[in-house]
Scaffold this motif. Structure first.
Motif, mmCIF file in Angstrom:
data_model
loop_
_atom_site.group_PDB
_atom_site.id
_atom_site.type_symbol
_atom_site.label_atom_id
_atom_site.label_comp_id
_atom_site.label_asym_id
_atom_site.label_seq_id
_atom_site.Cartn_x
_atom_site.Cartn_y
_atom_site.Cartn_z
ATOM 1 N N ASN A 34 0.814 -1.221 0.000
ATOM 2 C CA ASN A 34 0.000 0.000 0.000
ATOM 3 C C ASN A 34 0.844 1.266 0.000
ATOM 4 O O ASN A 34 0.360 2.343 -0.349
ATOM 5 N N CYS A 35 2.099 1.134 0.420
ATOM 6 C CA CYS A 35 2.924 2.329 0.652
ATOM 7 C C CYS A 35 4.022 2.537 -0.380
ATOM 8 O O CYS A 35 4.757 3.528 -0.291
ATOM 9 N N ASN A 37 4.248 3.552 -3.428
ATOM 10 C CA ASN A 37 4.287 4.765 -4.260
ATOM 11 C C ASN A 37 4.595 6.034 -3.462
ATOM 12 O O ASN A 37 4.936 7.065 -4.052
ATOM 13 N N PHE A 38 4.492 5.953 -2.144
ATOM 14 C CA PHE A 38 4.888 7.105 -1.335
ATOM 15 C C PHE A 38 6.393 7.371 -1.464
ATOM 16 O O PHE A 38 6.837 8.509 -1.360
ATOM 17 N N TYR A 86 0.937 3.472 7.827
ATOM 18 C CA TYR A 86 -0.207 3.666 6.937
ATOM 19 C C TYR A 86 -1.473 3.765 7.784
ATOM 20 O O TYR A 86 -1.719 2.928 8.649
ATOM 21 N N LEU A 105 3.353 10.978 5.903
ATOM 22 C CA LEU A 105 2.863 10.634 4.567
ATOM 23 C C LEU A 105 2.231 11.860 3.918
ATOM 24 O O LEU A 105 1.484 12.608 4.559
ATOM 25 N N TYR A 107 -0.280 12.920 0.887
ATOM 26 C CA TYR A 107 -1.245 12.504 -0.123
ATOM 27 C C TYR A 107 -1.333 13.588 -1.205
ATOM 28 O O TYR A 107 -0.823 14.698 -1.034
ATOM 29 N N ASP A 108 -1.979 13.243 -2.278
ATOM 30 C CA ASP A 108 -2.023 14.166 -3.421
ATOM 31 C C ASP A 108 -2.550 15.552 -3.052
ATOM 32 O O ASP A 108 -1.950 16.562 -3.447
ATOM 33 N N HIS A 110 -2.267 17.085 -0.286
ATOM 34 C CA HIS A 110 -1.203 17.762 0.464
ATOM 35 C C HIS A 110 -0.147 18.332 -0.482
ATOM 36 O O HIS A 110 0.304 19.481 -0.330
ATOM 37 N N LYS A 166 -1.509 12.324 -10.337
ATOM 38 C CA LYS A 166 -1.652 12.065 -8.910
ATOM 39 C C LYS A 166 -0.290 11.745 -8.309
ATOM 40 O O LYS A 166 0.490 10.980 -8.864
ATOM 41 N N GLN A 167 -0.006 12.308 -7.141
ATOM 42 C CA GLN A 167 1.276 12.094 -6.478
ATOM 43 C C GLN A 167 1.069 11.667 -5.023
ATOM 44 O O GLN A 167 0.143 12.123 -4.354
ATOM 45 N N LEU A 168 1.945 10.809 -4.578
ATOM 46 C CA LEU A 168 2.033 10.433 -3.170
ATOM 47 C C LEU A 168 3.478 10.648 -2.742
ATOM 48 O O LEU A 168 4.397 10.501 -3.555
#
Length: 676
Positions: A34-35, A37-38, A86, A105, A107-108, A110, A166-168
């Motif tokens: 789940n993480c 792409n961060f 997460y 973290l 998120y997009d 942010h 979209k960005q992480l």
């Protein structure tokens, strides 16, 4: 208590000699799919008294998948220096829990807000600084000043950082005033405690590190303080140490939401929202072990495969219903194996075995290792050899752990490892050898039989999905099994298929039936130390030999099962001759009329009693063995007449077994020939 077992599992891992890097990876979500792409956009802000520097990092590489698609693969070594958690439930855009260090973290929304100083500072930075260890104690003005400086720096670089897609990402504030951060003038690649973050931009030639031991301590403190949000007490007795401790808290844990603050059920109506310690009180040391334990269990849990789930929960009394069930129709179920010692000792040995259970390539290394796919349906899960001074517990649950929405399906406790090992060997022999030989006997091709490949599938198909947990627990606890329900479900399936004349599928059902009886016979002999009581397919060989020689006598037909088997052989032999004379199926035309449910009485009166009459009418040349056995079998029906109805399922299963196993003998000892 499950929590106590988790603490006992976590203690040797916490106190073991596992490197800091591995412990941090275990306790955080850095390696979670789940993480990943961060880590594509890591923003490292170096904070000094008068200056700030920003550097952007990508901790991994883009790779091609088997389907020729692009995927991001995280660099596991580098990413550990940026510990992240997460969010489980709640709104991930908001600050959640207590942060062990300033690593957050992004998120997009942010990232898209980086260019707006006030919005980013108010919505992102300040709430997180206020919930971060060390910063929590700072005066509000000092936290605001830090937030102003960081927000201004990021806003100045926003045009370079923000893209349309979209960005992480991850934002870390490297604040040299915090004890978790260290700076060195050399690159220490092999230091077990210092995790390299990167090269300093403020001080060229220097390197930035994360102190592993202090980070682990901070993570433990942060989680302890999170638990305190639902209750804490000073100088109270811990539920787990039974001693007065300086401080105890609730057992709430955001990483393991078995106890969710949103649930009403576990909490008394007389408790306030922050009074969960009225139920369970846990001290700091026990809580740290608990946190290690739950993360260990998260790592070793595996789903029960969809193919096994279908065998476990599809209806077993209707062949057609089971055919139409898709593997995707069943809710996912996860299994967690827990191994605990009877007494707390030898923790380093347990740590070594627990560590092996964490390995991704968990392969069987010796005959004493337990293969939980065979035993419990847990996909590719191996348990290293444990002595009988330990006990195995298997926990099954369904639902979404990340949302605290779980349902415990079963908890099978106190399984003796040596008993589990012996049961595994029986199932293994069944899968690798016996089922194939049974298929040969019924003249069906040797293929995988999913009904017999795992113990849960075997039991579910024998007794039905409503009995799966009860029977699985019974077997693993050395309790006896009864065959009445097995014979009932098998007889119903055979009757359904017989009405459709699906004899090949009927043979498949009997392959399963005799596979289970093989398992049951060995289980009773080797585990329960009980002899006799179950007839496997090989036990019918002498019976068939006597039949072929015409030497079956009344003494051989004492049970309803023996009577049914003989009736099946007789009707199949007669049906072959009848078909040659008339071109019709004797059982379908004369015995089983209008698609009715075949019964022992119909076989007796519509079938066997009419054989001699029809043989004379059609001038059939029956083999010499037929009439002597027919006469003895008819006498057997008279002797067993009172038992035919109560034991009809055993009779019908044996009847179809004899019917489908019959093979014509060209010659026999009586000198006759079989002209079928």
């Amino acid at each position: 208590m499950l929590a106590e077992s988790i603490i006992r599992i976590g203690r040797p891992i916490k106190n073991g000699n596992m490197p800091c890097r591995e412990k941090i990876a275990l306790l955080t979500d850095n390696l979670s799919p789940n993480c990943k792409n961060f880590f594509r956009h890591v923003l490292l802000v170096e904070v000094a008294e008068t200056e700030l520097r920003l550097q952007q990092m990508e901790l991994g590489n883009v790779v091609k998948t088997e389907k020729n698609k692009e995927d991001f693969e995280v660099d596991g070594k580098s990413s550990t220096a940026f510990p992240i958690f997460y969010p489980n439930g709640g709104n991930p855009l908001h600050a959640q829990g207590i942060y062990a260090l300033p690593c957050y973290l992004l998120y997009d929304p942010h990232i898209k807000a980086l260019g707006t100083v006030e919005e980013f500072k108010k919505e992102f930075l300040l709430p997180r600084l206020q919930s971060t260890l060390h910063y929590r104690e700072w005066p509000a003005a000092k936290k605001k000043l830090l937030a102003d400086r960081v927000a201004a720096l990021l806003a100045a670089k926003a045009a370079e950082l923000i893209t349309e897609e979209k960005q992480l990402g991850i934002l870390m504030l490297y604040d040299a005033t915090l004890p978790v951060f260290q700076q060195r003038a050399e690159c220490l690649d092999n230091d077990a405690n210092l995790l390299l973050i990167g090269e300093s931009q403020l001080y060229p030639g220097h390197y930035l590190y994360l102190d592993g031991e202090k980070t682990l301590k901070n993570i433990g403190l942060a989680k302890f303080y999170e638990a305190a949000e639902l209750g804490k007490e000073q100088n109270a007795v811990s539920t787990f140490t039974n001693r007065v401790e300086d401080e105890v808290v609730s057992i709430y844990n955001k990483s393991w939401l078995w106890l969710s603050p949103t649930w009403d059920m576990p909490r008394s109506i007389y408790w306030a929202d922050n009074e969960w310690t009225k139920g369970i009180k846990i001290d700091a040391e026990s809580y740290a072990s608990y946190f290690y334990g739950v993360n260990f269990l998260k790592e070793i849990q595996v789903p029960v495969s969809s193919a096994v789930l279908k065998e476990m929960f599809a209806p077993v009394t209707s062949v057609e219903a089971k055919k139409n069930m898709k593997a995707s129709s069943f809710e996912a179920i996860y299994g967690i194996p827990l191994v605990l010692p009877l007494t707390d000792g030898d923790s380093q040995q347990r740590f070594a075995k627990y560590r092996r259970m964490l390995q991704k390539e968990n392969k069987k290394q010796s005959d004493s290792d337990l293969h939980l796919e065979l035993l419990a349906g847990l996909n590719k899960k191996i348990i290293p050899e444990f002595s009988d001074e330990h006990r195995l517990t298997i926990l099954y649950y369904s639902g979404d752990l990340s949302r605290g929405n779980m349902h415990i399906r079963a908890m099978i406790e106190d399984v003796i490892p040596s008993v589990a090992s012996r049961i595994e060997k029986i199932v293994d022999a069944l899968v690798k050898v016996e089922t194939g030989e049974i298929q040969d006997a019924f003249s069906v091709p040797r293929t995988d039989v999913y009904k017999t490949k795992t113990l849960p599938a075997l039991l579910a198909n024998a007794f039905g999905p409503g009995y799966i947990w009860e029977t699985l627990q019974a077997v693993l606890h050395k309790e006896p099994l009864r065959t009445a329900r097995l014979r009932l479900t098998t007889a119903r399936r055979l009757n359904e298929l017989a009405n459709k004349e699906e004899y090949w599928q009927m043979a498949q059902e009997l392959v399963f039936f005799y596979s289970f009886l093989y398992f049951l016979q060995r289980y009773e002999a080797e585990i329960l130390e009980k002899q006799g009581g179950v007839n496997i397919l090989a036990d019918w060989n002498d019976f068939r030999s006597l039949y072929g020689q015409g030497k079956l006598e009344l003494k051989h037909l004492a049970s309803v099962e023996q009577l049914g088997f003989a009736a099946g052989l007789l009707l199949k032999q007669f049906s072959n001759s009848y078909y040659q004379k008339t071109g019709k199926d004797f059982v379908k035309q004369r015995v089983m009329k209008f698609g009715s449910k075949l019964t022992p009485e119909m076989i007796w009166k519509n079938g066997l009693l009419r054989c001699e009459e029809l043989a004379q009418q059609w001038s059939m040349k029956l083999a010499a063995n037929f009439r002597p056995v027919l006469a003895e079998t008819l006498l057997g029906f008279l002797a067993c007449q009172a038992k035919l109805v109560p034991e009809k399922d055993a009779f019908m299963t044996a009847f179809w077994s004899g019917y489908l196993l019959y093979k014509a003998d060209k010659k026999n000892e009586n000198g006759g020939s079989d002209n079928e």
